[in-house]
Write a protein that holds these residues in place. Structure first.
Motif, short mmCIF file in Angstrom:
data_model
loop_
_atom_site.label_atom_id
_atom_site.label_comp_id
_atom_site.label_asym_id
_atom_site.label_seq_id
_atom_site.Cartn_x
_atom_site.Cartn_y
_atom_site.Cartn_z
N TYR A 39 0.64 -1.16 0.17
CA TYR A 39 -0.04 0.56 0.24
C TYR A 39 0.75 1.28 -0.34
O TYR A 39 0.34 1.99 -0.66
N PHE A 40 1.38 1.10 0.46
CA PHE A 40 2.38 2.17 0.54
C PHE A 40 3.22 2.88 -0.53
O PHE A 40 3.98 4.17 -0.92
N TYR A 41 3.95 2.08 -0.91
CA TYR A 41 4.78 2.04 -2.23
C TYR A 41 3.74 2.10 -3.22
O TYR A 41 3.92 3.03 -3.95
N ARG A 42 2.57 1.69 -3.67
CA ARG A 42 2.16 1.86 -4.05
C ARG A 42 1.24 3.50 -4.18
O ARG A 42 1.02 4.20 -4.76
N LEU A 44 3.42 5.97 -3.51
CA LEU A 44 4.16 6.42 -3.59
C LEU A 44 4.31 6.64 -5.39
O LEU A 44 4.81 7.66 -5.99
N ALA A 45 4.02 6.02 -6.13
CA ALA A 45 4.35 5.72 -6.97
C ALA A 45 3.04 6.71 -8.24
O ALA A 45 2.56 7.23 -8.97
N TYR A 46 1.92 6.20 -7.04
CA TYR A 46 0.63 7.57 -7.72
C TYR A 46 0.96 8.41 -7.63
O TYR A 46 0.53 9.49 -8.08
N SER A 47 1.67 8.78 -6.11
CA SER A 47 2.24 10.37 -6.16
C SER A 47 3.10 10.48 -7.36
O SER A 47 2.59 11.36 -7.48
N ASP A 48 3.99 10.09 -7.10
CA ASP A 48 4.96 10.05 -8.27
C ASP A 48 4.63 11.07 -9.90
O ASP A 48 4.39 11.44 -10.76
N LEU A 49 3.24 9.61 -10.41
CA LEU A 49 2.08 9.59 -11.40
C LEU A 49 1.24 10.87 -11.24
O LEU A 49 0.89 10.87 -12.40
N ARG A 50 1.35 11.25 -10.19
CA ARG A 50 0.07 12.69 -10.04
C ARG A 50 -0.72 12.16 -10.23
O ARG A 50 -1.91 12.21 -10.94
N PRO A 53 -5.39 11.71 -5.32
CA PRO A 53 -5.06 13.09 -5.18
C PRO A 53 -4.86 12.80 -3.84
O PRO A 53 -4.35 11.25 -2.95
N THR A 54 -3.54 13.86 -2.52
CA THR A 54 -3.35 13.87 -1.48
C THR A 54 -4.13 12.37 -0.24
O THR A 54 -4.39 11.76 0.30
N SER A 55 -5.37 12.53 -0.56
CA SER A 55 -6.21 12.00 0.33
C SER A 55 -6.09 10.74 0.12
O SER A 55 -6.00 9.45 1.53
N LYS A 56 -6.13 10.08 -0.90
CA LYS A 56 -6.35 8.80 -1.00
C LYS A 56 -4.72 8.01 -0.69
O LYS A 56 -5.08 7.06 -0.17
N LEU A 57 -3.93 9.39 -0.82
CA LEU A 57 -1.97 8.91 -0.66
C LEU A 57 -2.63 8.35 1.20
O LEU A 57 -1.58 7.43 1.42
N LEU A 58 -3.26 9.29 1.90
CA LEU A 58 -2.68 8.78 3.23
C LEU A 58 -3.87 8.28 3.72
O LEU A 58 -3.29 7.55 4.48
N LEU A 61 -1.34 5.28 3.45
CA LEU A 61 -0.56 5.33 5.00
C LEU A 61 -1.06 4.63 5.95
O LEU A 61 -0.72 4.34 6.85
N ASN A 62 -2.51 5.61 6.13
CA ASN A 62 -3.62 5.27 7.02
C ASN A 62 -3.40 3.57 7.43
O ASN A 62 -3.05 2.70 8.22
N CYS A 63 -3.77 3.14 6.55
CA CYS A 63 -3.61 1.38 5.74
C CYS A 63 -2.11 0.79 6.39
O CYS A 63 -2.15 0.20 7.16
N MET A 64 -0.86 1.05 6.18
CA MET A 64 0.14 0.52 6.56
C MET A 64 0.29 1.03 8.36
O MET A 64 0.80 -0.05 8.76
N LEU A 65 -0.04 2.00 8.50
CA LEU A 65 -0.16 2.20 10.17
C LEU A 65 -1.14 0.86 11.50
O LEU A 65 -0.55 0.88 12.05
N LYS A 66 -2.53 1.21 10.58
CA LYS A 66 -3.25 0.17 11.17
C LYS A 66 -2.72 -1.29 10.98
O LYS A 66 -3.02 -1.86 12.15
#
Length: 79
Positions: A39-42, A44-50, A53-58, A61-66
């Motif tokens: 989830y985390f690296y996906r 980051l990849a989506y973010s790099d590809l633009r 949205p920031t909300s989905k990236l968060l 990250l939340n999934c990773m923390l959970k």
């Protein structure tokens, strides 16, 4: 298969093949829905590809923390 998809995704990510990395991370997540690193690296990849949205990236990250996972590595460009 899950681990190999994840590792292949990391290799593609490191080589700049972000779309290919997303596909591999998706496959890892489909097989193991709590695969925090995928989830985390996906995200980051989506973010790099633009393409994320920031909300989905968060949410990624939340999934990773959970899942209480520790990342083995984090690319310097994202620190």
């Amino acid at each position: 298969m899950t681990r190999s998809s994840y590792v292949r995704g990391l290799t593609r990510f490191d080589k700049g093949d972000l779309s290919g990395a997303v596909a591999d991370f998706n496959q890892a997540i489909q097989t193991q829905s709590d695969y925090a690193e995928a989830y985390f690296y996906r995200g980051l990849a989506y973010s790099d590809l633009r393409q994320m949205p920031t909300s989905k990236l968060l949410r990624h990250l939340n999934c990773m923390l959970k899942n209480n996972q520790t990342l083995v590595r984090c690319p310097a460009r994202h620190l």
